[in-house]
Design an enzyme around this catalytic site. Structure first.
Site, PDB file in Angstrom:
ATOM      1  N   ASP A  41       4.420  -2.575   4.079  1.00  0.00           N
ATOM      2  CA  ASP A  41       4.378  -1.130   3.869  1.00  0.00           C
ATOM      3  C   ASP A  41       5.425  -0.722   2.860  1.00  0.00           C
ATOM      4  O   ASP A  41       6.429  -1.415   2.648  1.00  0.00           O
ATOM      5  CB  ASP A  41       4.612  -0.393   5.190  1.00  0.00           C
ATOM      6  CG  ASP A  41       3.439  -0.538   6.148  1.00  0.00           C
ATOM      7  OD1 ASP A  41       2.324  -0.781   5.661  1.00  0.00           O
ATOM      8  OD2 ASP A  41       3.646  -0.416   7.367  1.00  0.00           O
ATOM      9  N   ASP A  42       5.211   0.446   2.256  1.00  0.00           N
ATOM     10  CA  ASP A  42       6.164   0.899   1.250  1.00  0.00           C
ATOM     11  C   ASP A  42       7.462   1.418   1.865  1.00  0.00           C
ATOM     12  O   ASP A  42       8.426   1.689   1.130  1.00  0.00           O
ATOM     13  CB  ASP A  42       5.543   1.988   0.372  1.00  0.00           C
ATOM     14  CG  ASP A  42       5.058   3.190   1.193  1.00  0.00           C
ATOM     15  OD1 ASP A  42       5.202   3.155   2.437  1.00  0.00           O
ATOM     16  OD2 ASP A  42       4.536   4.149   0.598  1.00  0.00           O
ATOM     17  N   ASP A  43       7.513   1.541   3.182  1.00  0.00           N
ATOM     18  CA  ASP A  43       8.756   1.991   3.818  1.00  0.00           C
ATOM     19  C   ASP A  43       9.357   0.909   4.719  1.00  0.00           C
ATOM     20  O   ASP A  43      10.279   1.194   5.491  1.00  0.00           O
ATOM     21  CB  ASP A  43       8.515   3.257   4.637  1.00  0.00           C
ATOM     22  CG  ASP A  43       7.460   3.064   5.723  1.00  0.00           C
ATOM     23  OD1 ASP A  43       6.808   2.002   5.728  1.00  0.00           O
ATOM     24  OD2 ASP A  43       7.282   3.975   6.547  1.00  0.00           O
ATOM     25  N   LEU A  93       0.849  -1.191   0.000  1.00  0.00           N
ATOM     26  CA  LEU A  93       0.000   0.000   0.000  1.00  0.00           C
ATOM     27  C   LEU A  93       0.882   1.237   0.000  1.00  0.00           C
ATOM     28  O   LEU A  93       1.859   1.318   0.754  1.00  0.00           O
ATOM     29  CB  LEU A  93      -0.904  -0.011   1.229  1.00  0.00           C
ATOM     30  CG  LEU A  93      -1.980   1.071   1.289  1.00  0.00           C
ATOM     31  CD1 LEU A  93      -3.095   0.775   0.300  1.00  0.00           C
ATOM     32  CD2 LEU A  93      -2.567   1.166   2.698  1.00  0.00           C
ATOM     33  N   ASN A 120      -9.347   6.691  -0.792  1.00  0.00           N
ATOM     34  CA  ASN A 120      -8.194   6.523   0.084  1.00  0.00           C
ATOM     35  C   ASN A 120      -8.652   5.842   1.367  1.00  0.00           C
ATOM     36  O   ASN A 120      -9.266   6.461   2.233  1.00  0.00           O
ATOM     37  CB  ASN A 120      -7.563   7.879   0.389  1.00  0.00           C
ATOM     38  CG  ASN A 120      -6.377   7.759   1.327  1.00  0.00           C
ATOM     39  OD1 ASN A 120      -5.793   6.684   1.473  1.00  0.00           O
ATOM     40  ND2 ASN A 120      -6.023   8.858   1.974  1.00  0.00           N
ATOM     41  N   ASN A 123      -3.186   4.265  -3.367  1.00  0.00           N
ATOM     42  CA  ASN A 123      -4.274   4.793  -2.547  1.00  0.00           C
ATOM     43  C   ASN A 123      -4.533   6.272  -2.782  1.00  0.00           C
ATOM     44  O   ASN A 123      -5.436   6.830  -2.175  1.00  0.00           O
ATOM     45  CB  ASN A 123      -3.947   4.560  -1.064  1.00  0.00           C
ATOM     46  CG  ASN A 123      -5.082   3.898  -0.319  1.00  0.00           C
ATOM     47  OD1 ASN A 123      -5.953   3.289  -0.917  1.00  0.00           O
ATOM     48  ND2 ASN A 123      -5.092   4.012   0.989  1.00  0.00           N
ATOM     49  N   ARG A 155       4.320   8.563  -2.307  1.00  0.00           N
ATOM     50  CA  ARG A 155       5.727   8.501  -1.886  1.00  0.00           C
ATOM     51  C   ARG A 155       6.479   7.691  -2.946  1.00  0.00           C
ATOM     52  O   ARG A 155       6.870   6.553  -2.727  1.00  0.00           O
ATOM     53  CB  ARG A 155       5.866   7.868  -0.507  1.00  0.00           C
ATOM     54  CG  ARG A 155       5.203   8.677   0.585  1.00  0.00           C
ATOM     55  CD  ARG A 155       5.748   8.341   1.955  1.00  0.00           C
ATOM     56  NE  ARG A 155       5.451   6.978   2.360  1.00  0.00           N
ATOM     57  CZ  ARG A 155       5.781   6.485   3.551  1.00  0.00           C
ATOM     58  NH1 ARG A 155       6.433   7.237   4.424  1.00  0.00           N
ATOM     59  NH2 ARG A 155       5.477   5.247   3.880  1.00  0.00           N
ATOM     60  N   GLU A 170      -6.221  -0.747  10.811  1.00  0.00           N
ATOM     61  CA  GLU A 170      -6.582  -1.878   9.954  1.00  0.00           C
ATOM     62  C   GLU A 170      -5.798  -3.125  10.315  1.00  0.00           C
ATOM     63  O   GLU A 170      -6.293  -4.256  10.191  1.00  0.00           O
ATOM     64  CB  GLU A 170      -6.374  -1.502   8.482  1.00  0.00           C
ATOM     65  CG  GLU A 170      -4.982  -1.682   7.935  1.00  0.00           C
ATOM     66  CD  GLU A 170      -3.998  -0.631   8.446  1.00  0.00           C
ATOM     67  OE1 GLU A 170      -2.802  -0.731   8.123  1.00  0.00           O
ATOM     68  OE2 GLU A 170      -4.421   0.296   9.166  1.00  0.00           O
ATOM     69  N   ASP A 171      -4.565  -2.973  10.810  1.00  0.00           N
ATOM     70  CA  ASP A 171      -3.774  -4.128  11.212  1.00  0.00           C
ATOM     71  C   ASP A 171      -4.344  -4.766  12.475  1.00  0.00           C
ATOM     72  O   ASP A 171      -4.372  -5.998  12.615  1.00  0.00           O
ATOM     73  CB  ASP A 171      -2.318  -3.724  11.409  1.00  0.00           C
ATOM     74  CG  ASP A 171      -2.188  -2.442  12.227  1.00  0.00           C
ATOM     75  OD1 ASP A 171      -3.231  -1.881  12.646  1.00  0.00           O
ATOM     76  OD2 ASP A 171      -1.062  -1.989  12.445  1.00  0.00           O
TER      77      ASP A 171
END
Length: 919
Positions: free
Chosen positions: A744-746, A668, A723, A697, A672, A832-833
């Site tokens: 995650d993207d990071d 997601l 979103n 998103n 970024r 959400e997690d």
């Protein structure tokens, strides 16, 4: 001068002078011509001679003109460069000539090789042709062998009867209707998909008598049902809503029967029809008692024994929440197990048994020969004795403080308003339900309402009267959620209720809560359950649950991945052989048409853990007999394949391993791009990776000049409608594997960590396996739950920012989990997690598994995330407490178990290699 003058003068003087002048001019021209001849001829000859004699007179080394020997000319400075060029060109020409000769020689050799290769190709073609013939013969032999040992499997022919079909032979008696003699199977082949046609009640006269709320709720749920079709010619089932009526007295039975027989697809006897009467009030009368419904099924909440046809008609629950969803905030928690009252009962009997029993005989009369007796009097005396004994706090009231609700004869009428009854039930551990004294009354709307309200607030129902027909009793195992006792055992009720352990009581309360949510709570669940019961009876597979269609965003690929040395942090652990094949999807779930009735009644003890808490899909509720494993009849398509499926058997396979398997990364992201590209590059060359699904998103599309990395597997960029963090768990149709790595993207994970986590998940497929662990704690001063992110040996959650889970849970999260939880995730843009951990723990009753010892996975230098906000943790505290209210209890479980790869760092000699378990 004097002579010239004289001549000139003489010439002037006479004619002789003129001749003299002409002669003088000729002499002048002759002299001039001679002089020019001498200059042009003799002077060059003289110059040439002079120059020639000059070179001969000088020394040989100082000649300037004339021929020179050898390369003496090159000694002149202005031609030295030209000489060098000439020599270089000569050498190159010699070399080129030598090369030309070599190439000619090689060409000759290659020509010979070409001829040899042509001959080899011809020979290879002959060999290949022979091999093809051998393979073809082998395949033919294999097919013949398989045909001899296996029956041919082909789809049955789809039968489409004419509109005016002849019908079935009539049964001998009206009450003898069963599926085999009153249902036309030719309209419902296995491959039909179970099409259902719903009549529009407004097109018929009795539609104006229907309760507007019931009619509106029924029409809304029918439009959204996956089985409903507008083509009546291909329909397997025809559904007609006939109640609840606003004023039952306005519609006479004869008039209703006439209108039913005039339905366009009734076909004289109403076979393959379902007539539904939904009760919204506790005093609903038996509308269809004196109506001949022919071969049509009847689904309602009130039945007499002379009317009910076992295995054919359906007892449905009342429609309490017609146009509204249940308010989970008003539902009491499931704990503590014991409440204020051990059991409660409130009701008043308007008409006695003696006045209503005209033809039926009581069980005492049959055994002892005494006249009919009102056994409810003994029940009243026994329950009052328990209340007076003060051994346990109970509440029994046999007289209403206010006028009781209208009810059928011999039925215990409800007391007070619904809110008052729920207030008492919230304080009750058990709720007594006394069946009507008339044994001919199998079930009534009032009794069904008592059952509904007890399950809604978590009071375990205790039904006195084994002759009662509970909703969907032929398929639901009510013994898991309620106690059904004969009335003669009323003296043993107190002992029995006190003997139940807390664990058994909590299990019954949870199962009752599940039954209520799944089959009774809303109009959609009631209508879907009616269709699911009929579909299971005729053994048609459930329709597959719909996947989320992925709208791909076009993007350019081609950026070489792995060019940055900082991205190549893959660890130094040797995890053994890895799968290096190209991407391939997980095998599809194929058991679609092999589920028979014998599979439906397996023992609860054979269940692999408490899977009976699996929820259902909103399109097709879990069938009761399959509810021991729940999810059965859902038609879940966990791999995105198959034309149907059995959720029960899929769940039974959880926990197994497969020889070849890969996973899909779901990432997601939100505006970024640089961080995203770096994270994607880190996945380059990752073993077991099938595909990367980037959930975009942001409403703003990626930059047009953005070049996506080439990591060796497809990268799908999916556009979302809004979103929402819930998009992380949508079951995208692009996900072709069972395993999903949500990241995650990071997040910064090494390849060896991902590989190890995937291998652990393959041995615990029903659980979340991830990296960052968290836990919940009880706040004693505030009497609430807290979210804790401190490092601890104990954990109860694994964050889905870096975790593996099964795609099956994506279906449950998106389509089955209460909508109130997803709404709160959207409201806070958080939690959400936590919601996914609640869901999986609620279903499996197992904690997640944390792998590796690291606790921080954020990439260095990445932009600040939402989790760094101070309000982030306050929102997560609120989320946990809200989720607990929705589920009714705290489903999260603590664990100190962690799987680490420390043993892979130990290099053991080959002769001392042993098998170790993870610690």
């Amino acid at each position: 001068m004097t002579g010239y003058t004289m001549l000139r003068n003489g010439a002037v003087g006479n004619g002789g002078q003129t001749c003299m002048l002409r002669w003088s001019n000729r002499i002048r021209l002759t002299w001039l011509s001679f002089t020019l001849f001498i200059i042009l001829v003799f002077f060059p000859l003289i110059a040439h001679y002079y120059l020639t004699t000059l070179d001969e007179a000088d020394e040989a080394g100082k000649r300037i003109f004339g021929p020179r020997a050898g390369n003496e000319l090159c000694e002149v400075k202005h031609v030295l460069d030209l000489c060098r060029i000439r020599e270089s060109v000569s050498e190159e020409l010699l070399q080129l000539e030598a090369k030309r000769q070599e190439l000619n020689s090689e060409i000759a050799k290659l020509n010979l090789k070409i001829e040899a290769c042509k001959k080899s190709i011809e020979n290879a073609k002959q060999d290949l042709l022979q091999l093809k013939n051998v393979i073809s013969q082998t395949e033919h032999s294999y097919k013949e062998l398989m045909a001899q040992n296996q029956p041919k499997l082909s789809l049955p022919i789809r039968l489409l009867p004419d509109k005016d079909d002849a019908g079935l032979p009539p049964p001998k008696v009206t009450r003898g209707c069963r599926l085999h003699n009153c249902f036309d199977y030719s309209r419902c082949p296995l491959t039909s998909g179970f099409p259902v046609y719903v009549y529009d009640s407004d097109q018929f006269a009795f539609g104006s008598y229907l309760d507007p709320l019931v009619k509106q709720a029924f029409q809304a749920t029918a439009r959204a049902n996956v089985y409903v079709t507008e083509n009546a010619d291909i329909a397997c089932l025809y559904v007609m809503l006939v109640g609840e009526l606003q004023e039952p007295a306005l519609l006479r039975p004869a008039e209703l029967e006439k209108q039913l027989y005039s339905l366009p697809y009734w076909r004289t006897d109403g076979h393959n029809h379902v007539v539904i009467n939904l009760s919204r009030k506790s005093d609903t009368q038996n509308l269809l008692y004196n109506v001949s419904t022919g071969r049509a099924m009847v689904a309602q909440s009130t039945f007499y024994a002379a009317q009910y046809r076992p295995g054919f008609d359906l007892v449905v629950s009342p429609l309490v929440h017609a146009m509204s969803e249940p308010n989970f905030m008003e539902i009491p928690p499931q704990v503590p197990v014991k409440r204020k009252y051990l059991f409660t009962f409130q009701g008043e009997k308007i008409e006695s048994l003696r006045s209503s029993l005209q033809e039926a005989r009581s069980f005492e009369e049959e055994m002892e020969g005494d006249p009919p007796a009102d056994y409810d009097d003994r029940i009243i005396a026994t329950l009052k004795a328990v209340q007076d004994s003060k051994l346990d706090q109970v509440l029994v009231e046999f007289t209403c403080k206010n006028p009781p609700r209208a009810s059928l004869p011999t039925e215990w009428a409800l007391c007070g308003a619904r809110e008052e009854r729920l207030a008492v039930l919230k304080l009750s551990t058990f709720a007594l339900i006394i069946t009507p004294g008339d044994p001919r009354l199998l079930i009534s709307a009032g009794g069904a309402t008592r059952l509904f309200e007890a399950l809604e607030v978590g009071a375990v129902p205790v039904v006195l009267g084994e002759q009662v027909q509970l909703p969907y009793q032929d398929v639901l195992q009510w013994s898991e959620a309620a106690l059904v006792l004969p009335k003669p055992r009323v003296t043993e009720v107190h002992f029995l209720l006190r003997s139940l352990s807390d664990s058994d009581l909590l299990a019954m309360r949870r199962q009752g809560r599940f039954l209520w949510e799944t089959y009774f709570s809303t109009a959609d669940s009631i209508f879907s359950t009616v269709l699911a019961v009929i579909r299971t009876r005729i053994q048609i597979p459930a329709a597959p649950i719909q996947e989320e269609a992925a709208a791909e965003i076009p993007h350019r690929s081609g950026k070489a991945a792995g060019t940055d040395p900082n991205m190549a942090d893959n660890g130094d652990l040797d995890l053994g052989p890895v799968e290096t094949e190209p991407p391939y999807a997980s095998p599809r779930y194929l058991r679609n048409f092999t589920l028979t009735v014998t599979d439906l009644y397996r023992s609860w003890n054979s269940a692999p853990g408490p899977f009976h808490l699996f929820p259902h899909t909103p399109f097709d509720p879990v069938l009761p007999s399959e509810a021991k494993f729940l999810g059965s009849g859902t038609g879940f398509r966990p791999i995105g394949g198959g034309s149907g499926g059995s959720g029960k058997e899929f769940q039974a396979a959880l926990g197994g391993n497969v020889p070849r398997e890969q996973f899909t990364v779901v990432m997601l992201t939100y505006e970024r791009e640089e961080v995203l590209m770096n994270s994607l590059e880190r996945l380059n060359g990752l073993p077991y990776l099938n595909k990367v699904v980037v959930v975009w998103n942001s409403p703003k599309l990626p930059s047009e000049d953005l070049l996506w990395p080439d990591i060796g597997v497809p990268i799908m960029v999916v556009r979302t409608e809004k979103n929402s963090l819930n998009n992380r768990f949508l079951p995208w149709n692009e996900i072709e594997t069972e395993a999903i790595l949500s990241i995650d993207d990071d997040a910064h994970l090494r390849h060896d960590e991902i590989m190890f986590g995937f291998r652990v998940w393959r041995e615990a497929r029903d659980r979340i396996v991830g990296f960052p662990g968290r836990y919940h704690a009880w706040d004693i001063p505030h009497q609430s739950w807290l979210y804790n992110s401190n490092y601890s040996c104990e954990l109860s959650m694994v964050l889905t920012g870096a975790a593996f889970f099964h795609k099956y849970y994506a279906y449950l999260y998106s389509y089955v989990m209460p909508q109130a939880i997803r709404d709160m995730v959207d409201e806070y843009i958080n939690c959400e997690d936590i919601a996914m951990n609640f869901l999986v723990s609620h279903i499996t009753r197992k904690p997640p598994i944390k792998v590796t010892s690291r606790w921080t996975f954020r990439c260095p230098g990445c932009p600040q995330a939402l989790s760094h906000d101070d309000s982030h943790f306050h929102e997560r505290h609120k989320c946990i407490n809200f989720f607990v209210k929705v589920y009714g209890y705290m489903p999260l479980l603590y664990t100190q178990f962690r799987v680490d790869s420390v043993l892979f760092k130990t290099r053991l000699p080959h002769d001392k290699t042993k098998c170790f378990k993870f610690i």
